[in-house]
Enzyme design. Structure first.
Site, PDB file in Angstrom:
ATOM      1  N   GLU A  70      35.895 -18.189  85.187  1.00 48.13           N
ATOM      2  CA  GLU A  70      37.666 -17.779  84.843  1.00 48.13           C
ATOM      3  C   GLU A  70      38.208 -18.452  83.415  1.00 48.13           C
ATOM      4  O   GLU A  70      37.297 -19.180  83.325  1.00 48.13           O
ATOM      5  CB  GLU A  70      38.361 -18.283  86.206  1.00 48.13           C
ATOM      6  CG  GLU A  70      37.930 -17.911  87.481  1.00 48.13           C
ATOM      7  CD  GLU A  70      38.384 -18.232  88.738  1.00 48.13           C
ATOM      8  OE1 GLU A  70      39.615 -19.436  87.733  1.00 48.13           O
ATOM      9  OE2 GLU A  70      38.203 -18.487  89.937  1.00 48.13           O
TER      10      GLU A  70
ATOM     11  N   LYS B 264      40.315 -19.909  81.315  1.00 47.14           N
ATOM     12  CA  LYS B 264      41.012 -21.518  81.653  1.00 47.14           C
ATOM     13  C   LYS B 264      42.728 -20.720  80.795  1.00 47.14           C
ATOM     14  O   LYS B 264      42.276 -21.279  79.209  1.00 47.14           O
ATOM     15  CB  LYS B 264      40.333 -22.742  81.089  1.00 47.14           C
ATOM     16  CG  LYS B 264      40.903 -23.527  80.929  1.00 47.14           C
ATOM     17  CD  LYS B 264      40.300 -24.812  80.500  1.00 47.14           C
ATOM     18  CE  LYS B 264      41.155 -25.599  80.296  1.00 47.14           C
ATOM     19  NZ  LYS B 264      41.716 -26.409  79.902  1.00 47.14           N
TER      20      LYS B 264
ATOM     21  N   ARG C 101      49.820 -27.001  85.252  1.00 51.36           N
ATOM     22  CA  ARG C 101      49.391 -26.488  87.047  1.00 51.36           C
ATOM     23  C   ARG C 101      50.090 -27.040  87.458  1.00 51.36           C
ATOM     24  O   ARG C 101      51.321 -27.124  87.732  1.00 51.36           O
ATOM     25  CB  ARG C 101      48.372 -27.882  87.406  1.00 51.36           C
ATOM     26  CG  ARG C 101      47.519 -28.145  89.072  1.00 51.36           C
ATOM     27  CD  ARG C 101      46.266 -27.126  88.477  1.00 51.36           C
ATOM     28  NE  ARG C 101      45.283 -27.466  89.387  1.00 51.36           N
ATOM     29  CZ  ARG C 101      44.738 -27.766  89.412  1.00 51.36           C
ATOM     30  NH1 ARG C 101      43.696 -28.860  88.628  1.00 51.36           N
ATOM     31  NH2 ARG C 101      43.792 -27.910  90.889  1.00 51.36           N
TER      32      ARG C 101
ATOM     33  N   ARG D  57      50.982 -31.187  88.127  1.00 47.27           N
ATOM     34  CA  ARG D  57      49.344 -32.094  88.920  1.00 47.27           C
ATOM     35  C   ARG D  57      49.604 -33.176  88.789  1.00 47.27           C
ATOM     36  O   ARG D  57      48.633 -34.006  89.624  1.00 47.27           O
ATOM     37  CB  ARG D  57      48.705 -31.675  87.178  1.00 47.27           C
ATOM     38  CG  ARG D  57      47.617 -33.031  87.502  1.00 47.27           C
ATOM     39  CD  ARG D  57      46.491 -32.157  85.520  1.00 47.27           C
ATOM     40  NE  ARG D  57      46.129 -33.425  84.984  1.00 47.27           N
ATOM     41  CZ  ARG D  57      45.049 -33.050  84.291  1.00 47.27           C
ATOM     42  NH1 ARG D  57      44.645 -31.926  84.578  1.00 47.27           N
ATOM     43  NH2 ARG D  57      44.345 -34.327  84.463  1.00 47.27           N
TER      44      ARG D  57
ATOM     45  N   GLU E 244      47.744 -21.222  87.616  1.00 53.39           N
ATOM     46  CA  GLU E 244      48.533 -22.268  86.372  1.00 53.39           C
ATOM     47  C   GLU E 244      49.330 -21.494  85.744  1.00 53.39           C
ATOM     48  O   GLU E 244      49.386 -20.345  85.467  1.00 53.39           O
ATOM     49  CB  GLU E 244      46.936 -22.177  85.216  1.00 53.39           C
ATOM     50  CG  GLU E 244      47.409 -22.858  84.154  1.00 53.39           C
ATOM     51  CD  GLU E 244      47.319 -24.291  83.500  1.00 53.39           C
ATOM     52  OE1 GLU E 244      46.585 -24.864  84.842  1.00 53.39           O
ATOM     53  OE2 GLU E 244      46.941 -25.205  83.333  1.00 53.39           O
TER      54      GLU E 244
ATOM     55  N   PHE F 214      44.566 -19.559  91.286  1.00 54.82           N
ATOM     56  CA  PHE F 214      42.651 -19.331  91.355  1.00 54.82           C
ATOM     57  C   PHE F 214      42.670 -20.173  92.533  1.00 54.82           C
ATOM     58  O   PHE F 214      40.830 -20.542  92.439  1.00 54.82           O
ATOM     59  CB  PHE F 214      42.397 -20.220  89.575  1.00 54.82           C
ATOM     60  CG  PHE F 214      42.667 -21.617  89.639  1.00 54.82           C
ATOM     61  CD1 PHE F 214      42.288 -22.866  90.161  1.00 54.82           C
ATOM     62  CD2 PHE F 214      43.623 -21.919  88.405  1.00 54.82           C
ATOM     63  CE1 PHE F 214      43.317 -24.302  90.038  1.00 54.82           C
ATOM     64  CE2 PHE F 214      44.928 -23.136  88.357  1.00 54.82           C
ATOM     65  CZ  PHE F 214      44.085 -24.311  89.165  1.00 54.82           C
TER      66      PHE F 214
ATOM     67  N   ARG G 225      37.381 -35.661  90.449  1.00 54.51           N
ATOM     68  CA  ARG G 225      36.503 -35.446  89.187  1.00 54.51           C
ATOM     69  C   ARG G 225      35.367 -34.653  89.252  1.00 54.51           C
ATOM     70  O   ARG G 225      34.460 -35.869  88.728  1.00 54.51           O
ATOM     71  CB  ARG G 225      37.447 -36.413  87.616  1.00 54.51           C
ATOM     72  CG  ARG G 225      37.113 -35.554  86.510  1.00 54.51           C
ATOM     73  CD  ARG G 225      37.583 -36.273  85.622  1.00 54.51           C
ATOM     74  NE  ARG G 225      38.645 -36.453  85.293  1.00 54.51           N
ATOM     75  CZ  ARG G 225      39.802 -35.354  84.637  1.00 54.51           C
ATOM     76  NH1 ARG G 225      39.036 -34.312  83.988  1.00 54.51           N
ATOM     77  NH2 ARG G 225      40.830 -35.824  84.533  1.00 54.51           N
TER      78      ARG G 225
ATOM     79  N   LYS H 136      34.764 -27.846  82.471  1.00 54.29           N
ATOM     80  CA  LYS H 136      36.283 -26.427  81.728  1.00 54.29           C
ATOM     81  C   LYS H 136      35.258 -26.627  80.450  1.00 54.29           C
ATOM     82  O   LYS H 136      34.064 -27.130  80.407  1.00 54.29           O
ATOM     83  CB  LYS H 136      37.074 -27.314  81.121  1.00 54.29           C
ATOM     84  CG  LYS H 136      37.085 -28.714  80.785  1.00 54.29           C
ATOM     85  CD  LYS H 136      38.342 -29.188  81.113  1.00 54.29           C
ATOM     86  CE  LYS H 136      38.283 -31.022  80.586  1.00 54.29           C
ATOM     87  NZ  LYS H 136      39.384 -31.982  80.904  1.00 54.29           N
TER      88      LYS H 136
HETATM   89  P1  AMP Z   1      42.437 -30.161  81.716  1.00 54.81           P
HETATM   90  O1  AMP Z   1      43.282 -30.510  81.497  1.00 54.81           O
HETATM   91  O2  AMP Z   1      41.800 -30.230  79.775  1.00 54.81           O
HETATM   92  O3  AMP Z   1      41.235 -31.842  81.738  1.00 54.81           O
HETATM   93  O4  AMP Z   1      42.081 -28.620  82.158  1.00 54.81           O
HETATM   94  C1  AMP Z   1      41.911 -28.758  83.849  1.00 54.81           C
HETATM   95  C2  AMP Z   1      43.023 -27.768  83.906  1.00 54.81           C
HETATM   96  O5  AMP Z   1      42.437 -26.531  83.420  1.00 54.81           O
HETATM   97  C3  AMP Z   1      43.467 -27.793  85.059  1.00 54.81           C
HETATM   98  O6  AMP Z   1      44.009 -29.158  86.072  1.00 54.81           O
HETATM   99  C4  AMP Z   1      43.860 -26.470  85.285  1.00 54.81           C
HETATM  100  O7  AMP Z   1      45.402 -26.738  85.402  1.00 54.81           O
HETATM  101  C5  AMP Z   1      44.207 -26.109  84.060  1.00 54.81           C
HETATM  102  N1  AMP Z   1      43.205 -24.817  84.661  1.00 54.81           N
HETATM  103  C6  AMP Z   1      44.251 -23.315  83.194  1.00 54.81           C
HETATM  104  N2  AMP Z   1      42.811 -22.187  83.904  1.00 54.81           N
HETATM  105  C7  AMP Z   1      42.234 -22.469  84.730  1.00 54.81           C
HETATM  106  C8  AMP Z   1      41.270 -21.799  86.264  1.00 54.81           C
HETATM  107  N3  AMP Z   1      41.911 -20.581  86.184  1.00 54.81           N
HETATM  108  N4  AMP Z   1      40.968 -23.517  87.062  1.00 54.81           N
HETATM  109  C9  AMP Z   1      41.263 -24.114  86.962  1.00 54.81           C
HETATM  110  N5  AMP Z   1      42.171 -25.209  86.647  1.00 54.81           N
HETATM  111  C10 AMP Z   1      43.043 -24.525  84.808  1.00 54.81           C
END
Ligand code: AMP
Length: 586
Positions: free
Chosen positions: A271, A273, A278, A294, A324, A365, A441, A447
């Protein structure tokens, strides 16, 4: 229960830094408390009176505490302030002056936990005229009955400065040891700080059950009560409730597409990102919608636009969906980085105008609960299929996250370019068969980003500037956390903030936010309550003995505030280590 009994536990916890010993102390204590006491004690042990998802705040700053101490003891504020300067901590000040006072008056009533908990909670509920007076009275009422040590902890709890090192991990283990210890044959051996577990396999079963129950309920009181009265079965039946946020599933990071496949399997769900924040949206049977970040903060009021999109475009009697919210540019239609909309999250006024100036699109999502059914054990692919049925997509309002199912690296490369082109950060890889794991996690989603990872760090201290910056706190000591939530410094940052307010996040704004959080001051350096989260970029992570994390950032630069996160969501030391190792590879 008398408050002094809890205070004795605080003291014991303070005397050790060892996590296992802390767990043992709490576990022994938990065995003896009844259901009603559990309500208060589980929160108070973590130094709080509201669960983490509850937006209420105690709202007592150091000034008000000084006044309350003065009212309670009859000692003038300036003398108390002198003492504060000497001892550097208002909890210790309370202990010391209450001691002097008590010797003089010999007054002593017994305080119970319920009373302390009740008065502190009431502090959060007061509003409007006369609030300061009422708050002072509520605190003074406790302090006049408190013994010296009790006053120390009352003050620390009210100011949110307990810091006895009891994090979620220790609480979870303590619940396991207390209520299932004899089934597993657990024995803590003080000499050598060791724990002997006869049956490790059963131990994991109980620990996982306690963790899952906590991830759904978000309150240890609920978990402890269920474990105590109904055992494992009770834990399994802790259900999620619409309106009470559950922890969100978190992601790991990968550096290559191959690594993505290795972690989630082939074919993978891939998907976009989105670089927003969140939103976990809940709708109950009455049609009421609530939104949580979040860190489980309620932001329903701040996002009337998102509430409206969800109300009109998501079918279903009741549900919890995960999404998101991403800012976009009305003119070009392109997505904007998170920092552009971050100011909406804590906004109290002019909310409608903010929604117009900083519009968001909700990208859904996942679905966690639907029409009375808990969906977390369903495989991701079925959850996605359900989403496709229940969401009526309207671009720039609410859409499904862009999604492909593929085993083909080339297709992913192309998708990555599309994502980037549209202003996104990168891609998420998801396992088609995986359940939704609240709070975890695990590798169910990973990601994959194009740009250097940033860190989310908490400001723990700051320094007054020099020359024209002397009115501002202009350099900030920043920290990550270990697995127990202890703060570990990782450097100092000041680059990135602006001198003029119009230009973006300014020193003035940061000073305004930090000032009420100051807990002690020495020369130019102030210590602050760890509340303000910032996103920090850097050139490189280096090993360093200057900071307690063992790492330092080369050329750190502040990208902006992370209003959607709190210290519990700060980047962890493990994550920093992983990034450090990753640098070595590339
Ligand atoms: P990070 O904050 O860098 O750890 O990345 C994870 C975060 O990406 C998640 O907590 C979501 O807020 C965000 N996110 C953005 N797009 C998506 C997606 N398609 N699926 C899940 N999380 C996503």
């Amino acid at each position: 229960m008398e408050y002094s009994k809890l205070v004795e536990i605080y003291e014991q916890l303070n005397r050790t830094t060892k996590r296992l010993e802390k767990t043992h102390i709490i576990a022994e204590f938990l065995k003896d408390i009844n259901a009603e006491e559990t309500e208060y004690v589980m929160l108070l042990l973590e130094g709080r009176v509201f669960p983490s998802y509850d937006a209420r705040e105690i709202g007592v700053a150091s000034r008000l505490m000084l006044k309350s101490l003065s009212t309670a003891t009859g000692i003038p504020t300036d003398r108390i302030e002198d003492e504060w300067r000497k001892l550097g901590d208002l909890g210790l000040v309370a202990e010391s002056i209450v001691k002097t006072k008590k010797q003089a008056t010999l007054h002593s009533a017994k305080l119970n936990v319920k009373k302390v908990f009740g008065n502190i909670r009431k502090l959060a509920e007061l509003e409007g005229q006369g609030t300061v007076e009422r708050k002072t009275q509520l605190i003074a009422e406790l302090l006049t009955s408190a013994k010296p040590l009790e006053s120390k902890y009352i003050v620390k709890t009210i100011l949110g400065e307990m810091r006895i090192g009891v994090g979620e991990g220790a609480m979870r283990d303590a619940v396991v040891w207390a209520f299932f210890g004899d089934k597993i044959g657990i024995k803590y051996v003080k000499e050598g700080n060791d724990v002997q577990i006869e049956d490790r396999e059963t131990y994991s079963k109980y620990a996982d059950a306690v963790q899952s129950a906590y991830d759904a309920a978000n309150e240890f009181a609920v978990v402890a009560k269920a474990a105590k009265s109904k055992g494992l079965d009770g834990l399994k039946h802790i259900e999620m409730h619409i309106g009470i946020p559950i922890k969100v599933m978190l992601s790991l990071k990968v550096d290559t597409i191959e690594e993505g496949f290795e972690t989630v399997g082939k074919p993978a769900a891939v998907e976009f990102k989105y670089d927003g924040f969140r939103i976990q949206a809940h709708k109950d049977e009455k049609g009421s919608i609530r939104l949580f970040t979040r860190r489980l903060e309620d932001v329903t009021r701040q996002f009337p636009d998102a509430v409206d999109f969800i109300r009109k475009n998501v079918k279903g009697k009741n549900f919890i969906i995960d999404s998101e919210a991403v800012g976009y540019d009305r003119k070009t239609g392109k997505y904007l980085p998170f920092q552009n909309i971050s100011q909406r999250i804590k906004r109290k006024y002019e909310i409608e105008r903010m929604a117009r100036d900083f519009p968001v699109e909700v990208n859904v999502f996942d679905v966690i609960y639907y029409d009375g059914k808990n969906m977390i054990s369903e495989p991701f692919e079925s959850r996605r299929k359900l989403l496709e049925k229940i969401i009526r997509q309207e671009p720039k309002k609410i859409v499904l996250s862009r999604f492909i199912k593929t085993s083909d690296k080339k297709e992913i490369e192309k998708f990555f370019e599309d994502a980037f082109e549209a202003g996104n950060e990168g891609l998420m890889f998801k396992s088609l068969h995986a359940p939704y794991k609240p709070g975890a996690r695990v590798g169910h989603m990973v990601k994959f980003k194009a740009i250097m990872e940033t860190l989310d760090l908490v400001i723990v201290a700051a320094e007054w500037g020099e020359g024209k910056r002397s009115k501002w706190l202009s350099s900030y000591q920043i920290a990550c956390t270990d697995e127990d939530g202890n703060l570990l410094e990782i450097g100092r940052a000041s680059t990135g903030l602006k001198e003029k307010e119009e230009e973006g996040l300014s020193f003035m704004e940061m000073t305004k936010r930090l000032k009420p959080l100051i807990t002690s001051e020495k020369g130019k350096e102030v210590k602050v309550k760890p509340k303000i989260m910032i996103e920090v970029g850097y050139e490189e992570i280096q090993k360093s003995s200057s900071y307690s994390s063992g790492f330092a950032l080369r050329f750190p630069r502040i990208i902006g505030l992370r209003e959607d996160r709190g210290p519990e969501q700060a980047s962890t030391l493990d994550y920093v280590k992983k990034l450090y190792e990753g640098q070595k590879k590339s």
